[in-house]
Design an enzyme around this catalytic site. Sequence first.
Site, short mmCIF file in Angstrom:
data_model
loop_
_atom_site.label_atom_id
_atom_site.label_comp_id
_atom_site.label_asym_id
_atom_site.label_seq_id
_atom_site.Cartn_x
_atom_site.Cartn_y
_atom_site.Cartn_z
CG PHE A 310 -18.15 -47.58 26.78
CD1 PHE A 310 -17.63 -46.76 27.75
CD2 PHE A 310 -18.73 -48.78 27.16
CE1 PHE A 310 -17.66 -47.13 29.09
CE2 PHE A 310 -18.78 -49.16 28.49
CZ PHE A 310 -18.24 -48.34 29.45
CG ASP A 311 -17.02 -42.65 20.60
OD1 ASP A 311 -17.26 -43.22 19.53
OD2 ASP A 311 -16.14 -41.78 20.75
#
Lengths: 620, 77
Positions: A310-311
């Site tokens: 995930f960012d």
Amino acid sequence: MQKFILGKKNQITLISAILIVLAFFSRFALENMDIFHWSLIIASVLGLAPIAIQAYQALKVKVVSIDVLVTIAVTGAFLIQKFEESAIVTFLFLFGAYLEQRTLNKTRSAIKELTEMAPESALKKMENGEFEEVDVDDVDEGDILLVKTGAKVPVDGTVLSGEGYINEASITGESVPVGKTVDSQVYAGTILENGTIQIRADRVGEDTTFGRIIELVEEAQDSKSEAERFIDRFSKYYTPAVLVLGFIVWLISRNVELAITILVLGCPGALVIGVPVSNVAGIGNGARNGVLLKGSEVINDFSKVDTIVFDKTGTLTVGNPEVAEKEFYGENIDEVQAYLASVEKESDHPLAKAVLKDIGETNLFTVEKTEVVKGGGIIAQVNGRRIAVGNVALMEKENVALSEKARRDVERFEQKGNSLVLTAVDGELKVLMGIRDKIRPGVKKDLQKLKRLGVKNLVVLSGDNQGTVDLVARELGLTKAYGHMLPEDKSAFIKKMQAKGHIIAFVGDGVNDSPSLALADIGIAMGSGTDVAIETSDAVLMNSDFSRLPHALGLTKSTARNMKQNIIIAVGVVIILLASLIFSEWMNMSIGMLVHEASILVVILNGMRLLRYRLRGRLA
Amino acid sequence: MQKAVIQLEPLVCPSCMQKIEHAVKLLNGIRQDSIKILFNASKVRVNFDSDKLTVGEIEKAIETLGYEVISSKVKPA
């Protein structure tokens, strides 16, 4: 004539059903064999007509289709006076096709609902200044259109006059109406709930956001995986091979009945239709639930994902950071804040926006010699003084000495999960700000669902400092967290994980993360629907709704499983039929056709289950 | 060179796709590698040479097979 017969297929099916019932009634109740035979003969000829026409058309374009097999088999049965078989086989074949059409329409319904939301007409300003209703295809870019209350916006455009509230659910999934005034952007397929507006057409037809989404979904439902292409190639040779096999059996055994039975049993029926049916139902379910999946290849890969990266900003967090804490060092606070605001005004970094919002109204100075330090911050000349705004690394680079108190503050801020913005004037630290972003509501629960679905590694990569990232990771129960990551570090990380044999999905907002989105096995864009990211990623979560992610993963797993079930059903049926022809007494043409048609219906119904798929709430 | 998108009645059997593909391929002026039959969307996408062929002729080839054409759009490719 041909067209007439083909058009009356349903009626023909009904009549042959009645004739078959009549035949058996007269045989067993009336004991009249004449009516029995003649009813079946009429039913056979009538039923064979549309099938034979289709077979002839196929042969004309050099295709050996199922129709060809059935036509030869039925003709053969007819010639050896097996009228019972010929009538029943033609009826079953026609009735099966009818049921397939009905059920297939159902499986396709989810996507059809979407395409039917496309606008059809528009009120266009003509040369005489009057508005006239025209087909949406006749609208060109630059045309001026009138949209009235309750009408669909026909194109993507800009509001020229008037105001109103628009429901943009078809684009964003968000059904709360959005207010629009002059210069607002409006999108094709959205509905003006109240008000009247005039708009200028900016993009029309397939170029509109809605048009692109439809085209994408349409492509996706018919895109083929490697396995499907194999089946296609296979079936191209399979059907002629069955024909040849039947002929060889006849040559050797001189048994017409056996030969034509093989033709019927060998029909590929369920094999060719099984996978596309699962595919269309799975993608349709996704489209209905705010998940765009780009085709069956994506479904296959997605279902195997064991690592999700995930960012942080905008993905796990809301993406709207605010100043949570601040410390000042020394005097002239107002002056320093004015310098800071002036410098931050030059930047479009999310943290800069948070700083500006916190400072509010202030005097602005002219900023000179602005220098952006990558992964550090900004250095600029304001009012003859050197201003450095950025993280701790930038301060070290600028040789700004941090006092004992400042060091403790930095540590304290980081532990609380703040991103740090330090401001130094002429090499002296003046302000320390701690900026925090709220975690999206419900993310924690969604991540737990992902784990339960079998994802082993949940990793967050962020450009933020390690303290902030660790805090988010702890709070959300992520397996790994890495801070200080530039976009190229993120893609390097993904490459490294892939080399270790992991199948990776990357979830990002699609703007600065495009290299990672492209590199990951599955790139998932958090899209508001208007983003270009729709085109570069493999899957899109509409309206940036994070909670769609577990649904997407669960859905792809179910769809991939469904495809496998359908292949097994189809292959299994052919094997069992051929085996029972060799090893048992009871197998004949009619039973073979019945089993075939039944297996086709079974795979369609099995695929249809996906339309109703919902992630079960197994949370304790 | 023009690009045609032809919407058909709902396609049911996958062998329909094979038939339609072959029938369209046999026409003179068709870009062979551009033919795309979308089974679930029941659409035909194809590029063709407008000097040699009209969209009407493509439609006719498909209709002779027994599949109804509902609408068609032609754009420069």
